[in-house]
Design a protein around this motif. Structure first.
Motif, PDB file in Angstrom:
ATOM      1  N   ILE A  45      45.014 -34.638  83.403  1.00 20.29           N
ATOM      2  CA  ILE A  45      44.714 -33.969  82.302  1.00 20.29           C
ATOM      3  C   ILE A  45      45.769 -33.592  81.628  1.00 20.29           C
ATOM      4  O   ILE A  45      46.452 -32.820  81.531  1.00 20.29           O
ATOM      5  N   ALA A  50      40.720 -31.084  76.950  1.00 21.05           N
ATOM      6  CA  ALA A  50      39.928 -32.074  77.310  1.00 21.05           C
ATOM      7  C   ALA A  50      39.049 -32.033  76.153  1.00 21.05           C
ATOM      8  O   ALA A  50      38.691 -31.154  76.152  1.00 21.05           O
ATOM      9  N   TRP A  51      37.849 -32.756  75.832  1.00 20.67           N
ATOM     10  CA  TRP A  51      37.348 -32.970  74.687  1.00 20.67           C
ATOM     11  C   TRP A  51      35.378 -33.116  75.525  1.00 20.67           C
ATOM     12  O   TRP A  51      35.453 -34.053  76.346  1.00 20.67           O
ATOM     13  N   PHE A  59      39.092 -37.001  78.350  1.00 25.29           N
ATOM     14  CA  PHE A  59      40.570 -36.549  78.343  1.00 25.29           C
ATOM     15  C   PHE A  59      41.302 -37.519  78.064  1.00 25.29           C
ATOM     16  O   PHE A  59      41.684 -38.998  78.469  1.00 25.29           O
ATOM     17  N   SER A  61      45.063 -39.285  79.641  1.00 28.79           N
ATOM     18  CA  SER A  61      45.785 -39.067  80.744  1.00 28.79           C
ATOM     19  C   SER A  61      47.118 -40.017  80.519  1.00 28.79           C
ATOM     20  O   SER A  61      46.973 -41.112  80.503  1.00 28.79           O
ATOM     21  N   GLN A  72      42.647 -43.165  77.430  1.00 28.29           N
ATOM     22  CA  GLN A  72      41.462 -41.960  77.147  1.00 28.29           C
ATOM     23  C   GLN A  72      40.550 -42.119  78.272  1.00 28.29           C
ATOM     24  O   GLN A  72      40.298 -43.801  78.045  1.00 28.29           O
ATOM     25  N   MET A 169      37.978 -32.764  86.673  1.00 28.12           N
ATOM     26  CA  MET A 169      38.139 -31.707  84.993  1.00 28.12           C
ATOM     27  C   MET A 169      37.391 -30.119  85.591  1.00 28.12           C
ATOM     28  O   MET A 169      36.735 -30.486  87.227  1.00 28.12           O
TER      29      MET A 169
END
Length: 214
Positions: A45, A50-51, A59, A61, A72, A169
């Protein structure tokens, strides 16, 4: 007819508010920015942000991307994912219900306003459709309020989500904040509840002609 139209100005405003509220509900449901996670591991990330939405997590990257480019990455949630917290499942179901009931409320209000502006002075139809529309608006607002407030509570208490390794994540962020979808949802709730109240306040004007036709 003029008294009939003048008595429905508040309900016309209710329709406008309900329409905007329903659109904002749709925007909130489709947005990925329900929770904004700040992470300390930027290997994958890259932006450190991050969403987390109710349908997927995304996220930015630079990992395995050509130098100077970014991409994304998004992972969509599945109905079989056991790691998804209850508030996200609730948001998925309640917002889908809200989309449907909000549309029913708009339809009922349109039908009532159509009768008003076409001079169809049928008291029962007009009054009942405004009342039905108002009830649908309020129910829709409550369906949006529950997931928005529940997810906001989770954000303020920095609650974690046990993502599987394939999502890249962390299970918990360093910090998190409410994303744009939550304030948009709050505005939608306010507009929908106001729309429902305005619709329920309708009073059919009583005249000699309307008494004969009702």
């Amino acid at each position: 007819m003029s008294s009939l139209v003048s008595s429905s100005h508040l309900q016309l405003a209710a329709f406008a508010l309900g329409m905007v509220g329903w659109i904002l509900c749709t925007v909130s449901m489709g947005s990925v920015e329900w929770r904004v996670w700040h992470v300390d591991n930027t290997t994958i990330i890259s932006s450190g942000i991050a969403w987390v939405g109710i349908w997927k997590v995304c996220f930015i990257s630079y990992f395995q991307v050509s130098p100077g480019y970014k991409e994304q990455f998004c992972h969509k949630f599945s109905g079989y994912d056991s790691f998804i917290p209850a508030e996200i499942y609730a948001a998925q179901g309640l917002l889908l219900i809200a989309m449907f009931t909000g549309l029913l409320g708009l339809t009922a209000t349109i039908f009532a306003l159509r009768n008003v502006y076409m001079g169809i002075t049928h008291k029962t139809f007009i009054t009942h459709f405004f009342l039905v529309g108002g009830c649908f608006y309020i129910f829709t607002g409550l369906c949006v309020l529950i997931p928005v407030s529940w997810n906001f509570y989770s954000v303020t208490h920095n609650q974690s989500i046990a993502f599987p390794p394939s999502y890249y994540m962390p299970s918990s962020p360093v910090a998190q904040e409410a994303g744009a979808a939550i304030p948009v949802g709050i505005v939608a709730v306010i507009l929908l509840l106001l729309s429902g109240i305005f619709s329920l306040l309708y009073r059919f004007p009583v005249t000699t002609n309307t008494i004969m036709k009702c």
